[in-house]
Write a protein that holds these residues in place. Sequence first.
Motif, mmCIF file in Angstrom:
data_model
loop_
_atom_site.group_PDB
_atom_site.id
_atom_site.type_symbol
_atom_site.label_atom_id
_atom_site.label_comp_id
_atom_site.label_asym_id
_atom_site.label_seq_id
_atom_site.Cartn_x
_atom_site.Cartn_y
_atom_site.Cartn_z
ATOM 1 N N ARG A 1 0.845 -1.278 -0.191
ATOM 2 C CA ARG A 1 0.029 -0.122 -0.019
ATOM 3 C C ARG A 1 0.936 1.338 0.140
ATOM 4 O O ARG A 1 0.363 2.209 -0.393
ATOM 5 N N ARG A 2 2.126 1.160 0.457
ATOM 6 C CA ARG A 2 3.052 2.344 0.633
ATOM 7 C C ARG A 2 3.245 2.882 -0.792
ATOM 8 O O ARG A 2 3.700 4.030 -0.921
ATOM 9 N N MET A 3 3.234 1.947 -2.055
ATOM 10 C CA MET A 3 3.353 2.319 -3.333
ATOM 11 C C MET A 3 2.323 3.221 -3.894
ATOM 12 O O MET A 3 2.463 3.768 -4.913
ATOM 13 N N SER A 4 0.979 3.311 -3.329
ATOM 14 C CA SER A 4 -0.020 4.087 -4.008
ATOM 15 C C SER A 4 -0.477 4.768 -2.708
ATOM 16 O O SER A 4 0.305 5.051 -1.593
ATOM 17 N N ILE B 1 4.519 7.508 -6.980
ATOM 18 C CA ILE B 1 5.695 6.880 -6.152
ATOM 19 C C ILE B 1 6.512 6.142 -7.096
ATOM 20 O O ILE B 1 7.803 6.352 -6.943
ATOM 21 N N THR B 2 5.949 5.182 -7.746
ATOM 22 C CA THR B 2 6.939 4.300 -8.445
ATOM 23 C C THR B 2 7.872 4.966 -9.659
ATOM 24 O O THR B 2 8.835 4.598 -10.019
ATOM 25 N N SER B 3 6.896 6.163 -10.039
ATOM 26 C CA SER B 3 7.496 6.869 -11.402
ATOM 27 C C SER B 3 8.732 7.745 -10.666
ATOM 28 O O SER B 3 9.619 7.943 -11.624
ATOM 29 N N ILE B 4 8.569 8.224 -9.411
ATOM 30 C CA ILE B 4 9.625 9.257 -9.017
ATOM 31 C C ILE B 4 10.804 8.439 -8.292
ATOM 32 O O ILE B 4 11.605 9.017 -7.601
ATOM 33 N N ARG B 5 10.598 7.262 -7.878
ATOM 34 C CA ARG B 5 11.301 6.604 -6.609
ATOM 35 C C ARG B 5 12.705 6.640 -6.808
ATOM 36 O O ARG B 5 13.677 6.663 -5.913
ATOM 37 N N PHE C 1 11.751 16.445 2.529
ATOM 38 C CA PHE C 1 11.738 14.960 2.856
ATOM 39 C C PHE C 1 12.941 14.384 3.080
ATOM 40 O O PHE C 1 14.115 14.684 2.448
ATOM 41 N N SER C 2 12.939 13.239 3.865
ATOM 42 C CA SER C 2 14.117 12.533 4.232
ATOM 43 C C SER C 2 14.182 11.336 2.885
ATOM 44 O O SER C 2 13.320 11.101 2.399
ATOM 45 N N PRO C 3 15.505 11.290 2.219
ATOM 46 C CA PRO C 3 15.766 10.418 1.249
ATOM 47 C C PRO C 3 14.896 9.248 1.667
ATOM 48 O O PRO C 3 14.461 8.624 0.836
ATOM 49 N N ASP C 4 15.103 8.323 2.705
ATOM 50 C CA ASP C 4 14.292 7.256 3.130
ATOM 51 C C ASP C 4 12.734 7.487 3.172
ATOM 52 O O ASP C 4 12.241 6.401 2.900
ATOM 53 N N ASP C 5 12.183 8.618 3.274
ATOM 54 C CA ASP C 5 10.928 8.871 2.824
ATOM 55 C C ASP C 5 10.262 8.205 1.551
ATOM 56 O O ASP C 5 9.317 7.718 1.413
ATOM 57 N N LEU C 6 11.147 8.500 0.736
ATOM 58 C CA LEU C 6 11.066 7.844 -0.810
ATOM 59 C C LEU C 6 11.577 6.424 -0.931
ATOM 60 O O LEU C 6 11.199 5.592 -1.681
ATOM 61 N N LEU C 7 12.861 6.595 -0.911
ATOM 62 C CA LEU C 7 13.651 5.371 -1.180
ATOM 63 C C LEU C 7 13.210 3.976 -0.389
ATOM 64 O O LEU C 7 13.171 2.805 -0.952
ATOM 65 N N LYS C 8 12.890 4.209 0.826
ATOM 66 C CA LYS C 8 12.467 3.160 1.724
ATOM 67 C C LYS C 8 10.828 3.197 2.184
ATOM 68 O O LYS C 8 10.391 2.409 2.956
ATOM 69 N N LEU C 9 10.230 4.147 1.401
ATOM 70 C CA LEU C 9 8.724 4.345 1.487
ATOM 71 C C LEU C 9 8.352 4.787 2.839
ATOM 72 O O LEU C 9 7.217 3.822 3.181
ATOM 73 N N LYS C 10 9.176 5.444 3.540
ATOM 74 C CA LYS C 10 8.616 5.859 4.957
ATOM 75 C C LYS C 10 7.638 6.885 4.945
ATOM 76 O O LYS C 10 7.164 7.069 6.288
ATOM 77 N N GLY C 11 7.491 7.732 4.270
ATOM 78 C CA GLY C 11 6.823 8.864 4.170
ATOM 79 C C GLY C 11 6.309 9.507 3.060
ATOM 80 O O GLY C 11 6.887 10.488 2.647
ATOM 81 N N LYS C 12 5.484 8.650 2.233
ATOM 82 C CA LYS C 12 5.253 9.406 0.888
ATOM 83 C C LYS C 12 4.631 10.820 0.830
ATOM 84 O O LYS C 12 5.013 11.543 -0.232
#
Length: 229
Positions: free
Chosen positions: A12-15, A49-53, A123-134
């Motif tokens: 669900r984090r990817m959408s 998210i998948t497009s910009i990750r 945002f923190s890089p991990d918000d996107l790279l590790k899906l911690k905070g989209k």
Amino acid sequence: MPRGKVGGKYDRRMSFDDVKDERMLVMVDKLCCWMGGILDEKLNRETLITSIRNGVLMCKLATEIQVAVDDYMNTAEDPGQLPKKPPQNFATDCGARSMEARDNVGKFLQWARDLRVPESSIFSPDDLLKLKGKMNVVNTLLAVARRAKDCGMAADIDAPPKIANAFKGLEEKFGKKFEHTATAFGGAKTALKETTMTLTSGSAWKIVQQKIDSILQLPGKPSYEIFRN
């Protein structure tokens, strides 16, 4: 791999399926419309998210915005400190979990800081790279959009909803359905049909034209050719 799947399982984090606040979802939609229009990409809640990750599209976005920033620095009386270049030498073919992706994201975030996006909005890089905070990612990109407008970029993230509201009001006033063209102002890049009809000052379409002009407030001749003779 199907959208929203990580390791064969739905994630669900990817959408934005897990976001229940409608106001937040509206912000996501506005961002997708604005960013997709600039980059000629089809972005929505499922694909953003998948497009910009891996950071590539964000670096490309910065490259497009930098054009407006350069013009602004050359013409503004006191532009202040702004980035002189967009992200340089970013990897264009890398996986979402790769070191190249992390480097891409870092370059974009540094450029955003140079654009004077407040640190509290970065945002923190991990918000996107590790899906911690989209939503942190969305907030940063919205802040970038606001700064881009401050620096003279014509693509206004608020134009499509403003135009949509203008059309709704006109439909109620004239009792007729108007072709919705809001996506042309920040949404998908589509060819717009020109009209050769002379517009009288009291006609419904003339009022539409005037409303759109007042919404966009573009200097000189607008880049679009809609409702014009």
